[in-house]
Scaffold this motif. Structure first.
Motif, mmCIF file in Angstrom:
data_model
loop_
_atom_site.group_PDB
_atom_site.id
_atom_site.type_symbol
_atom_site.label_atom_id
_atom_site.label_comp_id
_atom_site.label_asym_id
_atom_site.label_seq_id
_atom_site.Cartn_x
_atom_site.Cartn_y
_atom_site.Cartn_z
ATOM 1 N N PRO A 71 44.259 -17.860 58.071
ATOM 2 C CA PRO A 71 44.685 -17.601 59.452
ATOM 3 C C PRO A 71 43.844 -18.361 60.466
ATOM 4 O O PRO A 71 42.691 -18.702 60.202
ATOM 5 C CB PRO A 71 44.497 -16.083 59.602
ATOM 6 N N THR A 72 44.445 -18.611 61.618
ATOM 7 C CA THR A 72 43.734 -19.360 62.658
ATOM 8 C C THR A 72 42.698 -18.522 63.376
ATOM 9 O O THR A 72 41.888 -19.062 64.130
ATOM 10 C CB THR A 72 44.726 -19.905 63.701
ATOM 11 N N ASP A 73 42.706 -17.211 63.169
ATOM 12 C CA ASP A 73 41.738 -16.364 63.866
ATOM 13 C C ASP A 73 40.380 -16.338 63.183
ATOM 14 O O ASP A 73 39.500 -15.550 63.555
ATOM 15 C CB ASP A 73 42.277 -14.940 64.017
ATOM 16 N N GLY A 74 40.207 -17.202 62.175
ATOM 17 C CA GLY A 74 38.913 -17.286 61.512
ATOM 18 C C GLY A 74 38.786 -16.438 60.268
ATOM 19 O O GLY A 74 37.704 -16.363 59.673
ATOM 20 N N GLY A 75 39.852 -15.812 59.825
ATOM 21 C CA GLY A 75 39.807 -15.004 58.609
ATOM 22 C C GLY A 75 39.678 -15.868 57.363
ATOM 23 O O GLY A 75 39.846 -17.087 57.389
ATOM 24 N N GLU A 76 39.383 -15.226 56.245
ATOM 25 C CA GLU A 76 39.194 -15.934 54.989
ATOM 26 C C GLU A 76 40.531 -16.345 54.368
ATOM 27 O O GLU A 76 41.554 -15.702 54.587
ATOM 28 C CB GLU A 76 38.422 -15.055 54.003
ATOM 29 N N ASP A 111 60.072 -14.984 56.150
ATOM 30 C CA ASP A 111 61.058 -14.336 57.013
ATOM 31 C C ASP A 111 60.361 -13.489 58.075
ATOM 32 O O ASP A 111 59.207 -13.096 57.935
ATOM 33 C CB ASP A 111 61.992 -13.447 56.186
ATOM 34 N N ARG A 112 61.101 -13.211 59.155
ATOM 35 C CA ARG A 112 60.642 -12.333 60.233
ATOM 36 C C ARG A 112 59.207 -12.705 60.658
ATOM 37 O O ARG A 112 58.279 -11.894 60.578
ATOM 38 C CB ARG A 112 60.713 -10.859 59.821
ATOM 39 N N LEU A 113 59.069 -13.937 61.092
ATOM 40 C CA LEU A 113 57.751 -14.461 61.439
ATOM 41 C C LEU A 113 57.017 -13.563 62.429
ATOM 42 O O LEU A 113 57.604 -13.004 63.351
ATOM 43 C CB LEU A 113 57.881 -15.863 62.042
ATOM 44 N N GLU A 114 55.717 -13.469 62.233
ATOM 45 C CA GLU A 114 54.825 -12.742 63.133
ATOM 46 C C GLU A 114 53.769 -13.698 63.670
ATOM 47 O O GLU A 114 53.483 -14.738 63.058
ATOM 48 C CB GLU A 114 54.142 -11.591 62.383
ATOM 49 N N LEU A 115 53.188 -13.346 64.801
ATOM 50 C CA LEU A 115 52.135 -14.184 65.380
ATOM 51 C C LEU A 115 50.963 -14.355 64.417
ATOM 52 O O LEU A 115 50.328 -15.414 64.372
ATOM 53 C CB LEU A 115 51.646 -13.579 66.701
ATOM 54 N N LEU A 116 50.695 -13.332 63.599
ATOM 55 C CA LEU A 116 49.588 -13.393 62.655
ATOM 56 C C LEU A 116 49.847 -14.362 61.507
ATOM 57 O O LEU A 116 48.932 -14.654 60.730
ATOM 58 C CB LEU A 116 49.300 -11.992 62.095
ATOM 59 N N ASP A 117 51.077 -14.878 61.382
ATOM 60 C CA ASP A 117 51.389 -15.853 60.327
ATOM 61 C C ASP A 117 50.917 -17.260 60.692
ATOM 62 O O ASP A 117 50.990 -18.176 59.874
ATOM 63 C CB ASP A 117 52.897 -15.883 60.052
ATOM 64 N N ASP A 118 50.454 -17.441 61.908
ATOM 65 C CA ASP A 118 49.956 -18.733 62.371
ATOM 66 C C ASP A 118 48.706 -19.113 61.571
ATOM 67 O O ASP A 118 47.767 -18.327 61.465
ATOM 68 C CB ASP A 118 49.613 -18.632 63.865
ATOM 69 N N GLY A 119 48.706 -20.328 60.983
ATOM 70 C CA GLY A 119 47.531 -20.731 60.213
ATOM 71 C C GLY A 119 47.814 -21.906 59.293
ATOM 72 O O GLY A 119 48.809 -22.619 59.442
ATOM 73 N N THR A 200 46.517 -15.530 81.832
ATOM 74 C CA THR A 200 45.561 -14.637 81.172
ATOM 75 C C THR A 200 45.938 -14.529 79.702
ATOM 76 O O THR A 200 47.093 -14.240 79.368
ATOM 77 C CB THR A 200 45.585 -13.232 81.798
ATOM 78 N N GLU A 201 44.953 -14.776 78.807
ATOM 79 C CA GLU A 201 45.233 -14.710 77.376
ATOM 80 C C GLU A 201 45.063 -13.286 76.854
ATOM 81 O O GLU A 201 44.094 -12.595 77.179
ATOM 82 C CB GLU A 201 44.314 -15.649 76.599
ATOM 83 N N ASN A 202 46.022 -12.860 76.020
ATOM 84 C CA ASN A 202 45.959 -11.541 75.388
ATOM 85 C C ASN A 202 45.266 -11.636 74.034
ATOM 86 O O ASN A 202 45.064 -12.728 73.491
ATOM 87 C CB ASN A 202 47.377 -10.976 75.214
ATOM 88 N N SER A 203 44.931 -10.495 73.459
ATOM 89 C CA SER A 203 44.196 -10.466 72.198
ATOM 90 C C SER A 203 45.002 -11.023 71.030
ATOM 91 O O SER A 203 44.430 -11.442 70.018
ATOM 92 C CB SER A 203 43.762 -9.025 71.880
ATOM 93 N N ASP A 204 46.335 -11.041 71.136
ATOM 94 C CA ASP A 204 47.174 -11.548 70.044
ATOM 95 C C ASP A 204 47.503 -13.027 70.185
ATOM 96 O O ASP A 204 48.333 -13.556 69.446
ATOM 97 C CB ASP A 204 48.470 -10.733 69.941
ATOM 98 N N GLY A 205 46.866 -13.713 71.146
ATOM 99 C CA GLY A 205 47.097 -15.147 71.312
ATOM 100 C C GLY A 205 48.224 -15.502 72.254
ATOM 101 O O GLY A 205 48.470 -16.686 72.507
ATOM 102 N N THR A 206 48.916 -14.501 72.797
ATOM 103 C CA THR A 206 49.948 -14.747 73.808
ATOM 104 C C THR A 206 49.301 -14.788 75.190
ATOM 105 O O THR A 206 48.118 -14.491 75.347
ATOM 106 C CB THR A 206 51.040 -13.671 73.775
ATOM 107 N N PHE A 207 50.123 -15.147 76.195
ATOM 108 C CA PHE A 207 49.608 -15.285 77.552
ATOM 109 C C PHE A 207 50.491 -14.531 78.544
ATOM 110 O O PHE A 207 51.716 -14.486 78.386
ATOM 111 C CB PHE A 207 49.563 -16.766 77.975
ATOM 112 N N ASN A 208 49.856 -13.967 79.570
ATOM 113 C CA ASN A 208 50.555 -13.448 80.744
ATOM 114 C C ASN A 208 50.418 -14.473 81.864
ATOM 115 O O ASN A 208 49.382 -15.127 81.988
ATOM 116 C CB ASN A 208 49.957 -12.118 81.204
ATOM 117 N N THR A 209 51.461 -14.601 82.673
ATOM 118 C CA THR A 209 51.448 -15.525 83.809
ATOM 119 C C THR A 209 51.808 -14.769 85.077
ATOM 120 O O THR A 209 52.747 -13.960 85.068
ATOM 121 C CB THR A 209 52.462 -16.674 83.606
#
Length: 273
Positions: A71-76, A111-119, A200-209
């Protein structure tokens, strides 16, 4: 006794050749595993990660296919799929219920991609009897279509009392977008501003504008539709928009649509009594 040196030399040469053969048997040939350098997907959709290779020509049925994910969040890095010989694949971890081995090689569908699948996804192919081995990496980017666009303090379609010549201000917010949403303001369909918003960046990698529109109304703005619309700079999301809108009232009393109708109805009833 004179032949002893010759026998020693022959034995030395034989031992060296045997050692070389055994060393060659232990080494694996590099297998050319072809993957896409980058792949893209949007949350809730599906994506197929490509992985192809050529058979070594012998012991073709004896292979182990493995997919690993970092994962891109630095996990193993972890194994998410393994398949041995002609057996059914085994899936592991958080994604296990959404993975499927497809095609005749090692393609993997998510299937059913999630933001956590980024990597980073690594396809590993091991013809263990033929001693042919190789890997290939794919960087998967997962995007998210903005959740909401809202002109704050107003409901969709509200009439806003703003007398001609007076300043009026509107605040708009886009929630949870990846990449960050750009907010554009329109008046009766015409683009009136593309000013930079605040991100503003959220904890899940998305942004508010957040974006603010300041304007001074005129008589011609009466019944003008003010719209705040999102735009995300990504080829998979270019055709998708979300918006919120209000209507300017520059010449009458400051009523919302529902209040105005009730007032007119009350006046009519009173006149009939």
């Amino acid at each position: 006794m004179e032949k002893l040196p010759s026998l020693v030399i022959v034995a030395f040469i034989f031992t060296a050749l045997l050692s070389g053969c055994m060393s060659n048997e232990e080494e694996s040939d590099e297998l050319d595993v072809v993957t896409s350098e980058m792949s893209e997907g949007v949350t809730y959709d599906s994506v197929t990660l490509k992985c192809s290779y050529h058979y070594p020509g012998y012991y073709n049925d004896y292979l182990i296919l493995t997919w690993r994910f970092e994962p891109t969040d630095g996990g193993e890095q972890s194994v998410i799929m393994s398949k041995t010989n002609q057996e059914d694949p085994i899936y592991y971890g958080r994604q296990s219920g959404r993975l499927e081995h497809v095609g005749s090689r090692a393609d993997l569908r998510i299937d059913r991609l999630e933001l956590l699948d980024d990597g980073i996804y690594t396809c590993e192919v091991d013809f263990y009897l033929a001693k042919s081995y190789g890997t290939g990496d794919t960087r998967l980017h997962v995007y998210h279509f903005v959740d909401f666009v809202d002109i704050l303090q107003y409901n969709e379609g509200d009439y806003v009392w703003a007398p001609a010549g007076s300043p009026v201000s509107f605040d708009c917010k886009a929630t949870r977008a990846k990449p960050a949403a750009e907010l554009n303001w329109y008046k009766s369909g015409a683009l009136i501003t593309t000013e930079e918003g605040t991100y503003t960046e959220n904890s899940d990698g998305t942004f508010n504008t957040e974006s603010t529109l300041d304007m001074v109304t005129t008589l011609s703005d009466h019944n003008a539709l003010i719209k705040c619309e999102s735009k995300q700079d990504n080829r998979l999301l270019l055709g998708q928009r979300k918006y919120d809108s209000v209507v300017l009232n520059t010449s009458g009393a400051g009523f919302k649509t529902g209040s105005l109708l009730l007032t007119v109805l009350a006046v009519v009833i009173c006149s009939l009594i």
